[in-house]
Design an enzyme around this catalytic site. Structure first.
Site, PDB file in Angstrom:
ATOM      1  N   PHE A   1       0.728  -1.289   0.063  1.00 43.24           N
ATOM      2  CA  PHE A   1      -0.037  -0.035   0.037  1.00 43.24           C
ATOM      3  C   PHE A   1       0.998   1.247   0.124  1.00 43.24           C
ATOM      4  O   PHE A   1       0.228   2.450  -0.452  1.00 43.24           O
ATOM      5  CB  PHE A   1      -1.104   0.130   1.254  1.00 43.24           C
ATOM      6  CG  PHE A   1      -0.415   0.551   2.378  1.00 43.24           C
ATOM      7  CD1 PHE A   1      -0.261   1.821   2.970  1.00 43.24           C
ATOM      8  CD2 PHE A   1       0.271  -0.446   3.337  1.00 43.24           C
ATOM      9  CE1 PHE A   1       0.505   2.074   3.971  1.00 43.24           C
ATOM     10  CE2 PHE A   1       0.981  -0.135   4.548  1.00 43.24           C
ATOM     11  CZ  PHE A   1       1.014   1.309   4.927  1.00 43.24           C
TER      12      PHE A   1
ATOM     13  N   LYS B   1      -1.089  -7.105  -9.071  1.00 41.08           N
ATOM     14  CA  LYS B   1      -1.845  -7.102  -8.121  1.00 41.08           C
ATOM     15  C   LYS B   1      -1.639  -6.123  -7.071  1.00 41.08           C
ATOM     16  O   LYS B   1      -0.844  -6.433  -6.158  1.00 41.08           O
ATOM     17  CB  LYS B   1      -2.000  -8.652  -7.220  1.00 41.08           C
ATOM     18  CG  LYS B   1      -3.174  -9.290  -6.767  1.00 41.08           C
ATOM     19  CD  LYS B   1      -3.791  -8.191  -5.710  1.00 41.08           C
ATOM     20  CE  LYS B   1      -3.039  -8.404  -4.150  1.00 41.08           C
ATOM     21  NZ  LYS B   1      -3.356  -7.189  -3.325  1.00 41.08           N
TER      22      LYS B   1
ATOM     23  N   GLU C   1      -4.922  -3.646  -2.011  1.00 45.56           N
ATOM     24  CA  GLU C   1      -6.363  -3.416  -2.084  1.00 45.56           C
ATOM     25  C   GLU C   1      -6.636  -2.248  -1.031  1.00 45.56           C
ATOM     26  O   GLU C   1      -7.880  -1.482  -1.014  1.00 45.56           O
ATOM     27  CB  GLU C   1      -7.057  -4.871  -1.283  1.00 45.56           C
ATOM     28  CG  GLU C   1      -6.943  -5.154   0.015  1.00 45.56           C
ATOM     29  CD  GLU C   1      -5.696  -5.930   0.240  1.00 45.56           C
ATOM     30  OE1 GLU C   1      -4.742  -5.703  -0.648  1.00 45.56           O
ATOM     31  OE2 GLU C   1      -5.399  -6.705   1.136  1.00 45.56           O
ATOM     32  N   ARG C   2      -5.732  -1.753  -0.467  1.00 47.14           N
ATOM     33  CA  ARG C   2      -6.051  -0.657   0.511  1.00 47.14           C
ATOM     34  C   ARG C   2      -5.863   0.872  -0.344  1.00 47.14           C
ATOM     35  O   ARG C   2      -6.556   1.567   0.096  1.00 47.14           O
ATOM     36  CB  ARG C   2      -5.070  -0.350   1.590  1.00 47.14           C
ATOM     37  CG  ARG C   2      -5.316  -1.441   2.485  1.00 47.14           C
ATOM     38  CD  ARG C   2      -4.542  -1.271   3.796  1.00 47.14           C
ATOM     39  NE  ARG C   2      -3.706  -2.224   3.762  1.00 47.14           N
ATOM     40  CZ  ARG C   2      -2.584  -2.609   4.842  1.00 47.14           C
ATOM     41  NH1 ARG C   2      -2.805  -1.933   5.855  1.00 47.14           N
ATOM     42  NH2 ARG C   2      -1.473  -3.296   4.832  1.00 47.14           N
TER      43      ARG C   2
ATOM     44  N   SER D   1       5.200  -6.868   3.369  1.00 46.31           N
ATOM     45  CA  SER D   1       5.964  -7.187   4.665  1.00 46.31           C
ATOM     46  C   SER D   1       6.637  -8.697   4.579  1.00 46.31           C
ATOM     47  O   SER D   1       6.404  -9.517   3.540  1.00 46.31           O
ATOM     48  CB  SER D   1       4.746  -7.492   5.816  1.00 46.31           C
ATOM     49  OG  SER D   1       4.041  -8.334   5.459  1.00 46.31           O
TER      50      SER D   1
ATOM     51  N   CYS E   1       9.287   1.807   3.339  1.00 45.80           N
ATOM     52  CA  CYS E   1      10.296   0.675   4.001  1.00 45.80           C
ATOM     53  C   CYS E   1      11.775   1.240   3.850  1.00 45.80           C
ATOM     54  O   CYS E   1      12.471   0.705   4.496  1.00 45.80           O
ATOM     55  CB  CYS E   1      10.163  -0.386   2.572  1.00 45.80           C
ATOM     56  SG  CYS E   1      11.017   0.395   1.043  1.00 45.80           S
TER      57      CYS E   1
ATOM     58  N   GLU F   1       9.411  -4.400  12.875  1.00 47.03           N
ATOM     59  CA  GLU F   1       9.108  -3.050  12.135  1.00 47.03           C
ATOM     60  C   GLU F   1       7.853  -2.608  12.585  1.00 47.03           C
ATOM     61  O   GLU F   1       6.841  -3.135  12.700  1.00 47.03           O
ATOM     62  CB  GLU F   1       8.911  -3.382  10.795  1.00 47.03           C
ATOM     63  CG  GLU F   1       8.661  -2.290   9.671  1.00 47.03           C
ATOM     64  CD  GLU F   1       8.431  -2.617   8.189  1.00 47.03           C
ATOM     65  OE1 GLU F   1       7.722  -3.664   8.141  1.00 47.03           O
ATOM     66  OE2 GLU F   1       8.999  -1.834   7.237  1.00 47.03           O
TER      67      GLU F   1
END
Ligand code: NAD
Length: 503
Positions: A155, A179, A182-183, A232, A287, A389
């Site tokens: 995201f 893909k 979805e957020r 993640s 990240c 994290e």
């Protein structure tokens, strides 16, 4: 009293057309500034995902037959088409993600830089040639596309990461199934539309929205040759393992805990300026965010913490469209809850919370997913807030007695994405860059994301697979090498039963 309008729905982009989701399953897309659900995104099931793969498979041979320069022209045209849309794309991105407009522009720009790099594909695809490798024998190598490549993105960079994944891949002659997260799914869909407008044949780039079901279909479908993942670490590992089991090439990038070492000779104001942006920019949802500051020596640590408390405490958190905001809200209620949980854990473990952003309320947006800047001092390596994290606006200070113990911290951490050192000493900087165990190193640079024509990639549990993103690795990842040995000289035919050598 009327009924509340139902939120709009977001579907997929398959075979060059927008497609309404048919699974009946939907995810929520929030406006993180207000806390409201602004749209529902269709979550693809196996059949919908397979339709995207089938479309890509059918389109790929025709696309690969275009010569590389012609393919590059589509990328160049895409760059032209994006230009007048930058502001609109940035607003769309910011409204779903919650990063500021200026930061959303950066997200888009970093992605476009990789499209620019990939537009050099005619040059990048040139193979190698050896004339007269033997008597009358020439050897040359070709880089050929893999077929259908899938990309699964996180995201936190909804423009940059999809563009990093898809641009080199299609430039090399592959067809791609993306893909996205979805957020915040809208920007990737718009990117796919613009590529179609730029002349990309239908089916070469498909976007399937979804979650686990879509990802697992892509991972097990034998028609998908390779998978790129960014997200993640637990999911990166799952994707890497499953892809390997089904014989796919995979590169999977995971989480991070990026340290910044501040030496006693560093320009402290420069270091603090850099830390504020790297630690709190995009609410720490990067990240490559710096989440651990490692001042060397007590005097450096005391001075650093004093400056950080003052400066971080003055940061402005606000609506992501507010030009004065330094950063906006977190992506969603789950993220807010998770980060708050870490703050509680840090306090319980005995770290000193010298700046507590939990009380922040943004006037007019009380239901937004906001969290003010937090700063922990005296964090110890065994604490959860150090080991894991957090992915929020939370900076930890781990005090080191000397350079060697500062160097050990990022080197021994399970993650190894980015790392930075601030110093005026060339000797120290050079030694650090040489010995530290992380994939990307900044010297007086807090966020050392390499330029598009160099390789981006973390080490240890920040990256699974042999090849990094963009730069020369992206061409290697998206192609397979074929080596051709040819003889055209006429000579007497003779059978040989000995392995040919170059003696
Ligand atoms: P995430 O792992 O939750 O999701 C990433 C993608 O995987 C999404 O598309 C999601 O739909 C999918 N997914 C999630 N759970 C899944 C499951 N169980 N099975 C199959 N698919 C699943 O990550 P996120 O929260 O979207 O992104 C933040 C994370 O990404 C952070 O850890 C961050 O450090 C990392 N990240 C890493 C890099 C890098 O280059 N190393 C870059 C950006 C972000």
């Amino acid at each position: 009293m009327g009924t509340a309008p139902s939120p709009r729905t977001i579907g997929h982009f398959i075979d060059g057309k927008p497609v309404t989701g048919s699974s009946g399953d939907f995810g929520k897309v929030y406006d993180p500034n207000t806390g409201e659900v602004q749209a529902l995104v269709a979550l693809a099931d196996q059949a919908e995902t397979e339709a995207a793969v089938a479309s890509a498979l059918a389109a790929q041979p025709g696309w690969a037959a275009w010569n590389p320069q012609r393919r590059a022209r589509v990328l160049l045209k895409f760059l032209q088409l994006v230009e007048p849309e930058r502001d609109e794309l940035a607003r769309l991105l910011s409204s779903e993600h919650g990063k500021t407009l200026a930061d959303a522009h950066g997200d888009i720009q970093r992605g476009l830089e990789v499209v620019e790099f990939a537009a050099g594909v005619p040059h990048l695809l040139k193979g190698e040639f050896t004339g007269s490798a033997g008597t009358g024998i020439d050897t040359h190598s070709l880089r050929q596309p893999l077929g259908v490549v899938a990309g699964i993105s996180p995201f936190n960079f909804p423009a940059m990461v999809p563009l990093w994944q898809l641009a080199p891949s299609i430039a090399c002659g592959n067809a791609f199934v993306l893909k996205p997260s979805e957020r915040d799914p809208s920007v990737p869909l718009r990117i796919a539309e613009l590529f179609l407008e730029a002349g990309l044949p239908p089916g070469v780039l498909n976007v399937v929205n979804g979650a686990h079901a879509a990802v697992n279909t892509l991972l097990t479908d034998p028609r998908v040759a390779a998978v790129g993942f960014v997200g993640s670490t637990p999911v990166a590992e799952h994707v890497y393992r499953t892809a390997a089991e089904t014989g796919k090439r995979a590169q999977c990038f995971g989480g991070a805990k990026n340290h910044m070492v501040i030496m006693p000779d560093a320009d402290l104001d420069l270091a603090v300026d850099a830390l504020l942006g790297a630690g709190y920019g995009s609410a720490g949802e990067r990240c490559m965010a710096i989440s651990v500051a490692v001042p060397v020596g007590k005097a450096t640590a005391d001075a650093l913490v004093a400056k950080l408390v003052e400066r971080a405490g003055a940061l402005k958190v606000g609506h992501s469209f507010d030009e004065n905001a330094d950063f906006g809200p977190l992506i969603g209620p789950d993220a807010l809850e998770r980060v708050r949980g870490y703050i509680e854990a840090g306090v319980a473990e005995g770290a000193d919370l010298v700046l507590d952003g939990r009380g922040l309320s943004v006037p007019g947006h009380e239901n937004g997913f906001f969290l003010g800047p937090c700063l922990f001092d005296n964090v110890k390596p065994q604490m959860r807030i150090y080991r894991e994290e957090i992915f929020g606006p939370v900076l930890s200070v781990v005090r080191a007695d000397d350079y060697e113990s500062a160097l050990r911290l990022p080197s021994e951490h399970e993650f190894g994405n980015g790392v930075a050192i601030f110093t005026r000493s060339g000797d120290v900087a050079r030694d650090f860059a040489d010995r530290v165990q992380a994939g990307m190193v900044g010297v007086n640079v807090a966020i050392p994301v390499p330029v598009s024509y160099h390789v981006f990639g973390g080490w240890k549990r920040s990256g699974f697979g042999d090849l990094g993103q963009h730069g020369p690795d992206s061409i290697r990842f998206n192609t397979k090498t074929k080596t051709v040995t040819s003889r055209w000289s006429e000579g007497p035919a003779a059978s040989s039963f000995v392995i040919p050598t170059m003696q």
